[in-house]
Design a protein around this motif. Structure first.
Motif, PDB file in Angstrom:
ATOM      1  N   PRO A 481       0.820  -1.213   0.000  1.00 42.39           N
ATOM      2  CA  PRO A 481       0.000   0.000   0.000  1.00 42.39           C
ATOM      3  C   PRO A 481       0.847   1.254   0.000  1.00 42.39           C
ATOM      4  O   PRO A 481       1.940   1.289   0.564  1.00 42.39           O
ATOM      5  CB  PRO A 481      -0.830  -0.126   1.283  1.00 42.39           C
ATOM      6  CG  PRO A 481      -0.092  -1.110   2.134  1.00 42.39           C
ATOM      7  CD  PRO A 481       0.591  -2.041   1.203  1.00 42.39           C
ATOM      8  N   HIS A 482       0.338   2.260  -0.687  1.00 39.63           N
ATOM      9  CA  HIS A 482       0.949   3.591  -0.733  1.00 39.63           C
ATOM     10  C   HIS A 482       2.338   3.557  -1.371  1.00 39.63           C
ATOM     11  O   HIS A 482       3.269   4.231  -0.930  1.00 39.63           O
ATOM     12  CB  HIS A 482       1.008   4.204   0.662  1.00 39.63           C
ATOM     13  CG  HIS A 482      -0.325   4.158   1.370  1.00 39.63           C
ATOM     14  ND1 HIS A 482      -1.444   4.800   0.891  1.00 39.63           N
ATOM     15  CD2 HIS A 482      -0.712   3.486   2.495  1.00 39.63           C
ATOM     16  CE1 HIS A 482      -2.469   4.542   1.712  1.00 39.63           C
ATOM     17  NE2 HIS A 482      -2.047   3.750   2.670  1.00 39.63           N
ATOM     18  N   THR A 483       2.462   2.749  -2.425  1.00 40.04           N
ATOM     19  CA  THR A 483       3.708   2.732  -3.207  1.00 40.04           C
ATOM     20  C   THR A 483       3.368   3.131  -4.639  1.00 40.04           C
ATOM     21  O   THR A 483       3.386   4.310  -4.963  1.00 40.04           O
ATOM     22  CB  THR A 483       4.388   1.353  -3.132  1.00 40.04           C
ATOM     23  OG1 THR A 483       3.462   0.329  -3.555  1.00 40.04           O
ATOM     24  CG2 THR A 483       4.860   1.053  -1.717  1.00 40.04           C
ATOM     25  N   VAL A 484       3.028   2.173  -5.487  1.00 37.47           N
ATOM     26  CA  VAL A 484       2.777   2.502  -6.898  1.00 37.47           C
ATOM     27  C   VAL A 484       1.553   3.397  -7.086  1.00 37.47           C
ATOM     28  O   VAL A 484       1.497   4.192  -8.023  1.00 37.47           O
ATOM     29  CB  VAL A 484       2.637   1.217  -7.749  1.00 37.47           C
ATOM     30  CG1 VAL A 484       3.903   0.409  -7.713  1.00 37.47           C
ATOM     31  CG2 VAL A 484       1.444   0.377  -7.288  1.00 37.47           C
ATOM     32  N   SER A 485       0.585   3.295  -6.178  1.00 36.88           N
ATOM     33  CA  SER A 485      -0.625   4.093  -6.354  1.00 36.88           C
ATOM     34  C   SER A 485      -0.380   5.586  -6.181  1.00 36.88           C
ATOM     35  O   SER A 485      -1.169   6.411  -6.656  1.00 36.88           O
ATOM     36  CB  SER A 485      -1.707   3.645  -5.361  1.00 36.88           C
ATOM     37  OG  SER A 485      -1.267   3.882  -4.032  1.00 36.88           O
ATOM     38  N   THR A 486       0.705   5.946  -5.515  1.00 37.20           N
ATOM     39  CA  THR A 486       0.976   7.375  -5.329  1.00 37.20           C
ATOM     40  C   THR A 486       1.177   8.087  -6.664  1.00 37.20           C
ATOM     41  O   THR A 486       0.885   9.279  -6.774  1.00 37.20           O
ATOM     42  CB  THR A 486       2.203   7.583  -4.434  1.00 37.20           C
ATOM     43  OG1 THR A 486       3.337   6.932  -5.013  1.00 37.20           O
ATOM     44  CG2 THR A 486       1.964   7.007  -3.035  1.00 37.20           C
ATOM     45  N   VAL A 487       1.664   7.362  -7.661  1.00 33.39           N
ATOM     46  CA  VAL A 487       1.830   7.958  -8.990  1.00 33.39           C
ATOM     47  C   VAL A 487       0.471   8.350  -9.550  1.00 33.39           C
ATOM     48  O   VAL A 487       0.283   9.456 -10.082  1.00 33.39           O
ATOM     49  CB  VAL A 487       2.550   6.980  -9.935  1.00 33.39           C
ATOM     50  CG1 VAL A 487       2.660   7.560 -11.344  1.00 33.39           C
ATOM     51  CG2 VAL A 487       3.927   6.625  -9.384  1.00 33.39           C
ATOM     52  N   ALA A 488      -0.513   7.441  -9.442  1.00 35.03           N
ATOM     53  CA  ALA A 488      -1.848   7.733  -9.938  1.00 35.03           C
ATOM     54  C   ALA A 488      -2.512   8.831  -9.121  1.00 35.03           C
ATOM     55  O   ALA A 488      -3.245   9.674  -9.670  1.00 35.03           O
ATOM     56  CB  ALA A 488      -2.703   6.467  -9.918  1.00 35.03           C
ATOM     57  N   GLU A 489      -2.281   8.857  -7.819  1.00 39.37           N
ATOM     58  CA  GLU A 489      -2.867   9.898  -6.978  1.00 39.37           C
ATOM     59  C   GLU A 489      -2.389  11.286  -7.399  1.00 39.37           C
ATOM     60  O   GLU A 489      -3.186  12.238  -7.485  1.00 39.37           O
ATOM     61  CB  GLU A 489      -2.529   9.631  -5.509  1.00 39.37           C
ATOM     62  CG  GLU A 489      -3.232   8.410  -4.945  1.00 39.37           C
ATOM     63  CD  GLU A 489      -2.695   7.988  -3.589  1.00 39.37           C
ATOM     64  OE1 GLU A 489      -3.236   7.028  -3.008  1.00 39.37           O
ATOM     65  OE2 GLU A 489      -1.735   8.613  -3.092  1.00 39.37           O
ATOM     66  N   VAL A 490      -1.093  11.401  -7.680  1.00 38.74           N
ATOM     67  CA  VAL A 490      -0.545  12.681  -8.132  1.00 38.74           C
ATOM     68  C   VAL A 490      -1.160  13.084  -9.472  1.00 38.74           C
ATOM     69  O   VAL A 490      -1.522  14.255  -9.693  1.00 38.74           O
ATOM     70  CB  VAL A 490       0.990  12.604  -8.233  1.00 38.74           C
ATOM     71  CG1 VAL A 490       1.556  13.836  -8.942  1.00 38.74           C
ATOM     72  CG2 VAL A 490       1.610  12.471  -6.838  1.00 38.74           C
ATOM     73  N   ALA A 491      -1.309  12.119 -10.375  1.00 31.53           N
ATOM     74  CA  ALA A 491      -1.865  12.419 -11.691  1.00 31.53           C
ATOM     75  C   ALA A 491      -3.324  12.858 -11.591  1.00 31.53           C
ATOM     76  O   ALA A 491      -3.757  13.779 -12.288  1.00 31.53           O
ATOM     77  CB  ALA A 491      -1.739  11.195 -12.597  1.00 31.53           C
TER      78      ALA A 491
END
Length: 559
Positions: A481-491
């Motif tokens: 959790p809170h690793t790769v998804s941070t890229v999508a959150e920023v986008a």
């Protein structure tokens, strides 16, 4: 008083190559820590004797200033399982008391239940005092149920110092344990729990999540379609100890979304319904609605819908929407459907007029709107391809990344434009949308036109709560959790300036606290949905000032 007029994940789920993993535990907690808050109980194990039993707990819901709806389910004999159609008609007595010892009774009565209502029992109790905590229980054949605690709404002419509502959605049985419910059951500061849809799921075992990822097995194991199926599914959910504890501790206010019927339901069908092979859609909807109103502590509104209005004195009212019974089919963008076609509707004309008139007539400081799907527009910028697929799965967008979520208000933009313009043109302040569905926490300012934000002030705030258990981004891509998804959150934030915060990985709940000065949402996350005893932690808080303005971040939850 109530006020109503006449008027869900995709079938194809991204493949998973790994066995279930355990998410990081935020805080340790014993599984039984909150099952008996303030002396409340849960139903015991199935009885071997022939006599009656209360195996599915007790619940209350839809609080009024002078009353509340009570619920239980009696098993009159061992063979009278949910959906079986068996079991004798039986009288059930109920009591409401001002104390947990039931020494001072405030109301009592009886009802006869039978297989015609799947042996569920409802008592719409009136004559109670406003803004008061009560205890309630049921008896039948010498057996007494667990005790429950409930609370009436403030009087119509009173402005409460504060109101506090928990918000939850999307509880998939096979995806994990209902720890979020356990933590809510342990609280003694809530006026009610607002369930924003997907209380149950229709899928068969191993369909969602897939077989290799499920944590526990659902019953019935096949996809539910008939009345007996839906009854059995509701009954199975209410054997969960954490769910029983939450119902015993707080009144519930609930609306449905699609999975109470079938995924991506609309008035004439659903993505997860094949005409012919799975029978007639109208018959399936009738069965699902009948089971829902039997098994949920919810007052059915006119025409068997869930759109209705509850008032909590002068501080707040709550407008609850039914966004499945009247909507047109979701647009198929590749077939040339137009999402802003004024002839297409999500709410139906009558419900939208009801909502607009209710918001205009309200004299409350806060106008809460329970909407099962997100109002705020969401566009996507440069989201990497490996994250676009899980986002498309959760949000219902085409895998090619078109900037629209067709199952939510993004697919019905004419309805949304009319509603938001109504708020702007009539100077209606204090509107707060409460939303579930997409398995993410979000805090949004709601503009009439996203392109004009932040130059124009928003007309409302929207607090989206993540799932109790249903898969979110990290579950789908099998990443910490809170690793790769941070890229999508920023986008997402870069492409949508009105999105103040998004968390795509946490499971949990929200707690909304209202005062005359502000509305504050405190977002919480459980540690590990595969651990029945997992803990919880506060993630972030946002508040909206009364009288207009934008969301403001605040560090601490309301004490």
């Amino acid at each position: 008083m109530t006020d109503a007029e006449s008027t869900t994940p995709r079938r194809s789920v991204a493949s998973r190559a790994h066995a279930p993993r355990r998410r990081t535990v935020v805080a340790a907690g014993a599984a039984s820590a909150a099952l008996l808050p303030l002396g409340l109980g849960i139903s015991g194990p199935a009885r071997a004797a022939e006599g009656p039993a209360f195996r599915h707990g007790v619940a209350s819901g839809d609080p009024l200033p002078d009353g509340v709806l009570l619920w239980t389910r009696l098993t009159p004999s061992p063979d009278a399982t949910p959906g079986s159609g068996r079991g004798a008609a039986t009288e059930v007595r109920w009591q409401v008391a001002e104390d947990d010892a039931f020494a001072s009774l405030a109301a009592e009565g009886s009802a006869t239940t039978s297989a015609a209502t799947d042996h569920t029992v409802k008592a719409d109790v009136r004559g109670l005092r406003p803004d008061t905590t009560y205890w309630f229980r049921f008896t039948a054949g010498g057996v007494t149920s667990a005790a429950g605690r409930t609370r009436t709404a403030p009087a119509a002419d009173v402005t409460a110092g504060n109101l506090r509502f928990a918000t939850v959605s999307c509880a998939n049985w096979e995806s994990g344990w209902f720890a979020a419910y356990r933590h809510l059951a342990a609280r003694n500061d809530l006026n009610a729990v607002v369930h924003l849809g997907d209380y149950v799921y229709e899928y068969g075992t191993g369909e969602y999540p897939l077989e290799e990822d499920k944590i526990r097995e659902i019953f019935p194991t096949h996809e539910v379609q008939s009345l007996s199926d839906y009854r059995a599914r509701h009954g199975h959910y209410k054997t969960d100890a954490d769910l029983q504890a939450m119902h015993a501790a707080h009144p519930l206010i609930a609306i449905w979304d699609d999975h109470e019927f079938a995924n991506d339901a609309w008035s004439g069908g659903a993505e997860n319904h094949t005409p012919g092979a799975e029978g007639d859609w109208a018959a399936r909807v009738r069965a699902a609605k009948q089971a829902y109103f039997e098994w949920m502590p919810v007052r059915p509104a006119t025409e068997g819908t869930t759109y209705r209005r509850l008032r909590f004195g002068r501080l707040a009212d709550l407008h609850l929407l039914d966004l499945r019974s009247f909507r047109d089919a979701q647009p198929s963008l590749g077939d040339g459907d137009v999402i802003d076609d004024p002839d297409r509707t999500m709410t139906g004309r009558r419900q939208l007029d009801w909502l607009k008139s209710g918001l205009s007539a309200s004299e409350a400081t806060w106008r809460m709107v329970g909407t099962s799907v997100m109002v705020s527009p969401i566009a996507f910028g440069s989201v990497p391809a490996y994250l676009l697929r899980p986002l498309a799965q959760l949000l219902g967008i085409p895998a090619g990344g078109l900037a629209v979520n067709v199952d939510q208000w993004d697919g019905y933009t004419d309805d949304r434009r009319e509603l938001l313009a109504h708020l702007r043109d009539n100077g209606i302040d204090g509107t707060v949308f409460l939303t579930g569905d997409i398995h993410m926490h979000l805090a949004n300012d709601v503009p009439v036109e996203a392109a004009t934000y932040p130059w124009d002030e928003p007309v409302a705030a929207e607090f989206v709560v993540s799932s109790v258990t249903s898969d979110n981004v990290d579950d789908i891509v099998h990443a910490p959790p809170h690793t790769v998804s941070t890229v999508a959150e920023v986008a997402v934030k870069a492409a949508n300036r009105h999105v103040r915060w998004v968390d795509m990985d946490s499971h949990g709940y929200g707690v909304l606290d209202l005062t005359a000065e502000r509305a504050q949402m405190d977002y919480y996350a459980i540690g590990d949905k595969t651990d029945a005893g997992t803990g919880t932690q506060h993630l972030r808080s946002y508040r909206k000032p009364a009288g207009g303005g934008r969301l403001e971040r605040t560090d601490d939850p309301v004490a």
